[in-house]
Write an enzyme that holds these catalytic residues in place. Structure first.
Site, short mmCIF file in Angstrom:
data_model
loop_
_atom_site.label_atom_id
_atom_site.label_comp_id
_atom_site.label_asym_id
_atom_site.label_seq_id
_atom_site.Cartn_x
_atom_site.Cartn_y
_atom_site.Cartn_z
N HIS A 1 32.67 47.60 19.72
CA HIS A 1 32.72 47.47 18.26
C HIS A 1 33.68 48.49 17.59
O HIS A 1 34.61 48.07 16.78
CB HIS A 1 31.44 47.66 17.71
CG HIS A 1 30.71 48.56 18.14
ND1 HIS A 1 30.40 49.16 19.44
CD2 HIS A 1 30.18 50.10 17.35
CE1 HIS A 1 29.95 50.19 19.46
NE2 HIS A 1 29.51 50.63 18.40
N ARG A 2 33.99 49.73 18.14
CA ARG A 2 34.64 50.75 17.63
C ARG A 2 35.89 50.60 18.18
O ARG A 2 36.95 50.85 17.31
CB ARG A 2 33.90 52.29 18.13
CG ARG A 2 34.63 53.19 17.50
CD ARG A 2 33.96 54.57 17.64
NE ARG A 2 32.45 54.67 17.34
CZ ARG A 2 31.29 54.45 18.06
NH1 ARG A 2 31.55 54.28 19.38
NH2 ARG A 2 30.36 54.45 17.64
N ASN B 1 33.43 65.00 13.83
CA ASN B 1 33.83 64.23 15.24
C ASN B 1 34.96 64.49 15.71
O ASN B 1 35.80 63.69 15.62
CB ASN B 1 32.83 62.95 15.49
CG ASN B 1 32.85 62.70 16.70
OD1 ASN B 1 33.62 62.93 17.69
ND2 ASN B 1 31.56 61.89 17.02
N ASP C 1 23.51 52.78 24.25
CA ASP C 1 24.19 52.19 25.41
C ASP C 1 23.34 51.90 26.48
O ASP C 1 23.32 50.69 27.08
CB ASP C 1 25.25 53.39 25.82
CG ASP C 1 26.47 53.29 24.65
OD1 ASP C 1 26.58 52.26 24.08
OD2 ASP C 1 27.09 54.29 24.78
N ASP D 1 31.53 54.02 9.91
CA ASP D 1 30.16 54.17 10.10
C ASP D 1 29.92 53.13 10.90
O ASP D 1 30.63 51.98 10.96
CB ASP D 1 29.40 53.85 8.49
CG ASP D 1 27.86 54.23 8.73
OD1 ASP D 1 27.54 55.00 9.72
OD2 ASP D 1 27.08 53.89 7.84
P1 ITT Z 1 29.27 60.62 13.24
O1 ITT Z 1 28.82 60.29 11.86
O2 ITT Z 1 28.83 62.25 13.22
O3 ITT Z 1 30.38 60.33 13.69
P2 ITT Z 1 27.07 59.14 14.03
O4 ITT Z 1 26.08 59.31 15.22
O5 ITT Z 1 26.58 58.99 12.62
O6 ITT Z 1 28.11 60.30 14.22
P3 ITT Z 1 27.79 56.58 14.08
O7 ITT Z 1 28.14 56.21 12.73
O8 ITT Z 1 29.29 55.89 14.75
O9 ITT Z 1 27.91 57.84 14.68
O10 ITT Z 1 26.97 55.51 14.84
C1 ITT Z 1 25.57 55.65 14.03
C2 ITT Z 1 24.49 55.44 15.23
O11 ITT Z 1 24.68 54.10 15.83
C3 ITT Z 1 24.71 56.50 16.37
O12 ITT Z 1 24.07 57.50 16.20
C4 ITT Z 1 24.00 55.62 17.48
O13 ITT Z 1 22.53 55.75 17.46
C5 ITT Z 1 24.33 54.23 17.21
N1 ITT Z 1 25.62 53.69 17.97
C6 ITT Z 1 26.71 53.51 17.26
N2 ITT Z 1 27.98 53.30 18.16
C7 ITT Z 1 27.25 53.31 19.35
C8 ITT Z 1 27.76 53.11 20.66
O14 ITT Z 1 28.90 52.74 20.94
N3 ITT Z 1 26.91 53.21 21.66
C9 ITT Z 1 25.46 53.29 21.57
N4 ITT Z 1 25.02 53.67 20.06
C10 ITT Z 1 25.76 53.73 18.90
#
Ligand code: ITT
Length: 196
Positions: free
Chosen positions: A179-180, A13, A154, A72
């Protein structure tokens, strides 16, 4: 060329990479899996954010022998035992945000306790240790999706202290309290005071 130590962010990403690069470019030379020409899918099968982050980072560390970290994240809703949690991306069986949201709202139908939190975990593997950093933002689940900002859940997440969802709030507000952002801050602080 740079004399800075190389640190791999085990992600494909580019958005996440760019965000972090700006914050630690004086301390490490940050690269992603693209620069390593690595485009395989790394399994995320451990059932926890910590386990999955470790699984990704250790796969890359073993392959390339360079310090490496991975992240994650997920949404945890208290009334339904922390679902969708580690399965947030594929809760409805696909990566479709609208379907994921619809299923979550259905599973919360008639449930009064709407409390929830987003959590991010980073796992950093250096030559001599493994470190974890986490960030959490607490809030509640709205009754209907509201707003177009952001991604994922979101439009239904209302952070503590606000009435609007992350979908409605200004992007800068989400950036400051997500959180991020919080997990990233802990990772950055560690990297600033540690030599890789
Ligand atoms: P990458 O691994 O490719 O980075 P991902 O979609 O798996 O993408 P994350 O592990 O960060 O990304 O998050 C897992 C899921 O959790 C993501 O697909 C969303 O559905 C949800 N999520 C995480 N952070 C979020 C946020 O800030 N806002 C809304 N939904 C979120």
């Amino acid at each position: 060329m740079t004399d800075l130590p190389t640190l791999v962010f085990a992600t494909q990403n580019q958005g996440k990479l760019v965000e972090l690069k700006g914050l630690i470019s004086q301390k490490v030379h940050l690269i992603s899996l693209n620069e390593l020409n690595f485009d395989e899918d790394i399994p995320e099968t451990t059932g926890t954010l910590e386990g999955n982050a470790h699984q990704k980072a250790s796969t890359i560390y073993k392959r390339f022998g360079k310090p490496c970290f991975s992240d994650d994240s997920g949404l945890f809703v208290n009334a339904i035992d922390g679902a969708p949690g580690v399965d947030s991306a594929h809760y409805s069986g696909s990566r479709d945000n609208e379907k994921n949201i619809a299923l979550l709202l259905k599973n919360l139908d008639q449930i009064e306790d709407r409390s929830a939190y987003f959590k991010t975990v980073f796992c950093l593997i250096t030559h001599d240790n493994t470190h974890y950093f986490e960030g959490i933002v607490k809030g509640s689940i709205a009754n209907h999706p509201r707003g177009d900002n952001g991604f994922g859940y979101d439009p239904i997440f209302v952070p503590e202290g606000y009435h609007q969802t992350f979908g409605e709030l200004d992007k800068e507000i989400k950036k400051s309290l997500s959180h991020r952002a919080r997990a990233t801050q802990s990772l950055i602080e560690f990297l600033r005071k540690t030599d890789l």
